[in-house]
Design a protein around this motif. Structure first.
Motif, mmCIF file in Angstrom:
data_model
loop_
_atom_site.group_PDB
_atom_site.id
_atom_site.type_symbol
_atom_site.label_atom_id
_atom_site.label_comp_id
_atom_site.label_asym_id
_atom_site.label_seq_id
_atom_site.Cartn_x
_atom_site.Cartn_y
_atom_site.Cartn_z
ATOM 1 N N ASP A 102 55.985 44.473 34.833
ATOM 2 C CA ASP A 102 54.718 45.183 34.733
ATOM 3 C C ASP A 102 54.060 44.685 36.117
ATOM 4 O OD1 ASP A 102 53.067 46.086 32.083
ATOM 5 O OD2 ASP A 102 51.962 45.587 33.911
ATOM 6 N N ILE A 129 56.526 46.339 30.415
ATOM 7 C CA ILE A 129 56.332 45.675 29.328
ATOM 8 C C ILE A 129 55.038 45.494 28.822
ATOM 9 C CG2 ILE A 129 56.088 43.171 30.440
ATOM 10 C CD1 ILE A 129 58.420 42.130 28.390
ATOM 11 N N GLY A 130 53.809 45.431 29.211
ATOM 12 C CA GLY A 130 52.641 45.406 28.968
ATOM 13 C C GLY A 130 52.390 44.250 27.984
ATOM 14 N N ARG A 160 45.954 56.742 19.447
ATOM 15 C CA ARG A 160 46.413 56.541 21.010
ATOM 16 C C ARG A 160 47.932 57.272 20.778
ATOM 17 N NH1 ARG A 160 47.251 54.888 25.999
ATOM 18 N NH2 ARG A 160 49.270 53.664 26.198
ATOM 19 N N LEU A 181 54.994 54.614 29.772
ATOM 20 C CA LEU A 181 54.380 54.868 30.865
ATOM 21 C C LEU A 181 52.841 54.819 30.783
ATOM 22 C CD1 LEU A 181 56.343 57.985 32.531
ATOM 23 C CD2 LEU A 181 56.469 55.388 33.135
ATOM 24 N N GLY A 182 52.401 54.642 32.076
ATOM 25 C CA GLY A 182 50.611 54.917 31.644
ATOM 26 C C GLY A 182 49.946 53.355 31.629
ATOM 27 N N VAL A 183 48.848 53.479 30.984
ATOM 28 C CA VAL A 183 47.828 52.506 30.994
ATOM 29 C C VAL A 183 47.793 51.931 29.395
ATOM 30 C CG1 VAL A 183 46.110 54.005 30.120
ATOM 31 C CG2 VAL A 183 45.362 52.003 31.236
ATOM 32 N N ALA A 243 48.886 41.463 31.889
ATOM 33 C CA ALA A 243 49.826 42.131 30.747
ATOM 34 C C ALA A 243 50.919 41.014 30.561
ATOM 35 C CB ALA A 243 50.114 43.484 31.167
ATOM 36 N N HIS A 253 57.215 46.503 22.152
ATOM 37 C CA HIS A 253 58.398 47.058 22.134
ATOM 38 C C HIS A 253 59.457 46.044 22.420
ATOM 39 C CE1 HIS A 253 56.438 50.834 22.865
ATOM 40 N NE2 HIS A 253 57.095 51.189 22.047
ATOM 41 N N ASP A 296 50.526 44.496 36.201
ATOM 42 C CA ASP A 296 49.494 43.887 36.024
ATOM 43 C C ASP A 296 49.870 42.317 35.481
ATOM 44 O OD1 ASP A 296 47.082 42.849 34.469
ATOM 45 O OD2 ASP A 296 46.843 44.784 33.669
HETATM 46 C C1 SAM Z 1 51.453 51.758 27.840
HETATM 47 S S1 SAM Z 1 51.499 50.017 28.703
HETATM 48 C C2 SAM Z 1 53.134 49.472 27.903
HETATM 49 C C3 SAM Z 1 53.015 49.055 26.199
HETATM 50 C C4 SAM Z 1 54.183 48.415 25.661
HETATM 51 N N1 SAM Z 1 55.218 48.943 25.846
HETATM 52 C C5 SAM Z 1 54.058 47.330 24.601
HETATM 53 O O1 SAM Z 1 54.635 47.475 23.665
HETATM 54 O O2 SAM Z 1 53.008 46.485 24.745
HETATM 55 C C6 SAM Z 1 52.057 50.528 30.184
HETATM 56 C C7 SAM Z 1 52.220 49.224 31.070
HETATM 57 O O3 SAM Z 1 52.848 49.758 32.261
HETATM 58 C C8 SAM Z 1 52.271 49.123 33.155
HETATM 59 N N2 SAM Z 1 52.544 49.921 34.337
HETATM 60 C C9 SAM Z 1 52.179 51.110 34.795
HETATM 61 N N3 SAM Z 1 52.566 51.870 35.809
HETATM 62 C C10 SAM Z 1 53.699 50.651 36.092
HETATM 63 C C11 SAM Z 1 54.503 50.926 37.317
HETATM 64 N N4 SAM Z 1 54.660 51.824 38.343
HETATM 65 N N5 SAM Z 1 55.257 49.542 37.434
HETATM 66 C C12 SAM Z 1 55.077 48.526 36.404
HETATM 67 N N6 SAM Z 1 54.362 48.583 35.412
HETATM 68 C C13 SAM Z 1 53.631 49.641 35.311
HETATM 69 C C14 SAM Z 1 50.849 49.090 33.109
HETATM 70 O O4 SAM Z 1 50.371 47.824 33.726
HETATM 71 C C15 SAM Z 1 50.780 48.643 31.406
HETATM 72 O O5 SAM Z 1 50.749 47.380 31.075
#
Ligand code: SAM
Length: 306
Positions: free
Chosen positions: A51, A29-30, A294, A100-102, A56, A34, A53
């Motif tokens: 998430d 969810i970051g 990005r 996915l990702g950071v 986040a 979205h 984090d």
């Molecule tokens: C690209 S951001 C997502 C942004 C989000 N879609 C938004 O609109 O703000 C990716 C998020 O996925 C989380 N994340 C990465 N790998 C993860 C995992 N294996 N399980 C849960 N969260 C994960 C990260 O901590 C990060 O906050």
């Protein structure tokens, strides 16, 4: 500041819930970008946001506060999707997004050590992982370090960089982003117009620290197994390693035989469970890339459960 979610228009077009009043999972969810748009567009939809984090999750909690009666936020890894759904009493879902990702928040927070743009402790953990990037850099042997740099960074100078790291840490442990970047730049010179020489190695260490690719394939299987009929899974990846895993998983799930070439009889038991809606990955428009650089490397793939 709320950072712009990537490929938002495309995600909304593709991720049509299979039931208006069902539950959609945002597995990463970051900052909730979205998720916010999905909840706005579908007034009866519920959303489970995952998430790893905590920071986040706190940010998305604030952003989504006006939808709080329709939102459940869970700290955890999306690899535990099945357990997370069980705990919330959800048996099936009407859609799933994984971006996915950071996140940009993680990259832009100097103190978290993801970026060589800031001098900071070499941490790079997204969640509650045991080992930091510094732990890896100071303990892996030359072979393991080379493999991390090569496999996760596709770094052509992996072995030379690994050797330089081993030599430097004999003098003193490598504790900061700046020191690591300097060690890399001492063996890999910057060429005019190129990305910073430390970019690929930093990406590799981040992926290794957070075990980002481990379990991605299984996660996609798990997600598809809990989708309702006609529900969709949308995955956004940011580098070729991730995208390859997603592409192969979707191929397998659409029933394409994945046996090695030359097998006399198919042994993989390929069976069509999804239809892939994006034969080629969807990428950002020129306009989005201008607005949000990005998004340049983002690739969206979507499949629908049969
Ligand atoms: C690209 S951001 C997502 C942004 C989000 N879609 C938004 O609109 O703000 C990716 C998020 O996925 C989380 N994340 C990465 N790998 C993860 C995992 N294996 N399980 C849960 N969260 C994960 C990260 O901590 C990060 O906050």
């Amino acid at each position: 500041m709320n950072h712009e979610p990537v490929l938002l228009k495309e995600v909304l077009e593709y991720l049509i819930p299979s039931r208006n009043d069902g539950t959609v999972v945002d597995a990463t969810i970051g900052l909730g970008g979205h998720a916010e748009a999905l909840l706005e567009r579908h007034p009866d939809l519920r959303l489970i946001g995952i998430d790893r984090d905590l920071q986040a999750l706190e940010r998305s909690r604030q952003r989504l506060s006006r939808f709080s009666d329709r939102v459940t936020l869970v700290q955890g890894r999306h690899e535990s999707l099945i357990d997370i759904l069980k705990q919330s009493g959800t048996e099936s879902i009407s859609g799933l997004l994984a971006d996915l990702g950071v996140s940009s928040m993680q990259l832009d927070d100097a103190s978290r050590g993801f970026s060589f743009r800031f001098d900071a402790p070499l941490d790079m953990r997204m969640g509650a992982e045991e080992k930091t990037a510094a732990d890896l850099v100071n303990t892996l042997d030359e072979y393991e370090l080379t493999r991390v740099l090569r496999d996760y960074g596709e770094e052509p100078m992996a072995r030379r960089i690994a050797r330089a790291i081993l030599e430097a840490r004999r003098e003193a442990p490598i504790e900061t982003t700046t020191r690591l970047a300097e060690i890399i730049r001492s063996v890999k010179r910057a060429r005019f117009g190129d990305i910073d020489p430390a970019t690929l190695a930093f990406q590799a260490l981040r992926i290794a620290t957070n075990e980002e690719l481990i379990g991605l394939d299984q996660f996609i299987d798990d997600a598809v197994s809990v989708l309702e009929q006609h529900a969709r899974i949308a995955v956004i990846s940011f580098h070729s390693l991730e995208d390859r895993i997603v592409k192969r998983a979707f191929r397998r799930l659409k029933g394409e035989c994945t046996c090695p070439p030359g097998m006399p009889v198919c042994g993989c038991g390929a069976k069509a469970i999804v239809e892939v809606l994006t034969n080629r990955p969807v990428t950002a428009s020129e306009e989005e890339v201008q607005r949000n650089p990005r998004s340049r490397s983002a690739k969206l793939r979507v499949a629908e459960k049969l």
